[in-house]
Scaffold this active site. Structure first.
Site, PDB file in Angstrom:
ATOM      1  CB  CYS A  96     -18.342  -3.236   0.084  1.00 24.64           C
ATOM      2  SG  CYS A  96     -17.463  -3.904  -1.347  1.00 24.64           S
ATOM      3  CB  SER A 128       0.360   0.729  -7.066  1.00 21.86           C
ATOM      4  OG  SER A 128       0.130   2.125  -7.097  1.00 21.86           O
ATOM      5  CE  LYS A 129       4.622   2.157 -14.272  1.00 26.76           C
ATOM      6  NZ  LYS A 129       4.538   2.721 -15.647  1.00 26.76           N
ATOM      7  CD  GLU A 186       3.139 -13.027  -9.006  1.00 27.41           C
ATOM      8  OE1 GLU A 186       1.992 -12.964  -9.451  1.00 27.41           O
ATOM      9  OE2 GLU A 186       3.752 -12.021  -8.568  1.00 27.41           O
ATOM     10  N   GLY A 224       0.810  -1.210   0.000  1.00 27.79           N
ATOM     11  CA  GLY A 224       0.000   0.000   0.000  1.00 27.79           C
ATOM     12  C   GLY A 224       0.842   1.258   0.000  1.00 27.79           C
TER      13      GLY A 224
END
EC number: 2.1.1.-
Length: 301
Positions: free
Chosen positions: A278, A105-106, A133, A83
């Site tokens: 949600c 995320s850049k 991975e 994050g």
């Protein structure tokens, strides 16, 4: 610590995951800041005690995860799906550990570098723009807070094997994830998977979290045990997510004009549908959030 044998990763798979993550998290940092608290944490908070503010509850959630890891000064913590860096910063400042963060995320990568550089410490801090991975360095502990939804059911065995093999004999890991239920589980609880519910879940994994798939708690436990972990009873955070989502939705709604200005009305409406939807389905017990702890044999003894 034992290094695992490398398994070739498909370049297409890795590239697709980059695209999926960036489609969501690189919308606009300014947009997310309009409904997140100052910690910039984008996951279920932990309102214990109930009167905590959202910011306090987000720190409580981070501490809840970290406290399950038995971290000692000088250990190295891997944060998978780190994050905007709050968990890593908390771990360094509170527990005096080294940290490594992984993100696709850049925007998050850039902010994490700033956050980590601002910490007054001699401990090692790094954030890598890559997926789990491609990571095989030895670490002592692992935390992953609401990134698991992006991994894909077909990759769970590889994920848990990799995590098991890069930790020492007393390794510990926590994984926090939103979860759904198998229709049989819902039937046993007097619930039914309606077309409306299925359509909303599809909306989440196509328009909010492209490429995402929600696991069940049972899947999280079974795949972890298959890799060799002992898995204590998972913790449900459902009531805490209901409150988190309500606060996010109310805050974004109160900042509607600013949200449209930094993105668009379409993006604002899409996220309001996501947050309110949600909240409804968590309240209706159609969705849950599980915090699962994984212990290697030396930690479980």
């Amino acid at each position: 610590m034992t290094r695992m044998a490398e398994k070739p990763i498909s370049p297409t798979k890795t590239r697709t995951r980059f695209e999926d993550i960036q489609a969501h998290y690189d919308v606009s940092d300014d947009f997310f800041a309009l409904f997140q608290d100052p910690t910039r944490t984008y996951s279920c908070a932990y309102f214990e005690p109930p009167e905590l503010t959202l910011e306090e509850a987000q720190y409580a959630k981070v501490d809840l995860n970290l406290d399950k890891l038995d971290l000692k000064p000088g250990m190295t913590l891997l944060d998978i799906g780190c994050g905007w860096g709050t968990t890593m910063r908390r771990a360094v400042e509170r527990l005096d550990v080294n940290v490594i963060g992984l993100t696709l995320s850049k925007n998050q990568h850039a902010r994490c570098e700033q956050v980590l550089a601002s910490i007054d410490t001699n401990r090692s801090r790094q954030v890598l723009l890559q997926g789990w991975e491609d990571f095989a360095e030895p670490v002592d502990r692992i935390v992953s807070i609401e990134a698991f939804e992006h991994f894909g059911h077909e990759n769970y065995d590889d994920f848990f094997k990799r995590c098991f093999n890069i930790m020492p004999a007393d390794g510990r890991m926590t994984v926090q994830s939103s979860v759904s239920y198998h229709p049989y589980e819902m039937a046993a609880r007097g619930k039914k998977l309606s077309f409306e519910t299925a359509r909303f879940i599809k909306f989440i994994v196509t328009e909010i979290f492209p490429g995402g798939r929600l696991p069940s708690t049972e899947m999280m436990v079974e795949h972890g045990e298959k890799a060799g972990f002992t898995v204590p009873e998972p913790l449900s955070l459902r009531p805490h997510y209901i409150k988190t989502l309500r606060i996010w939705g109310d805050t974004l709604q109160s900042n509607k004009d600013k949200a449209i200005e930094v993105t668009s009305e379409e993006v604002y409406n899409r996220y309001m549908k996501y947050l309110r939807g949600c909240e409804h389905y968590f309240t209706d017990e159609m969705l849950d959030c599980s915090l699962v702890t994984y212990l290697k044999p030396g930690a479980a003894a």
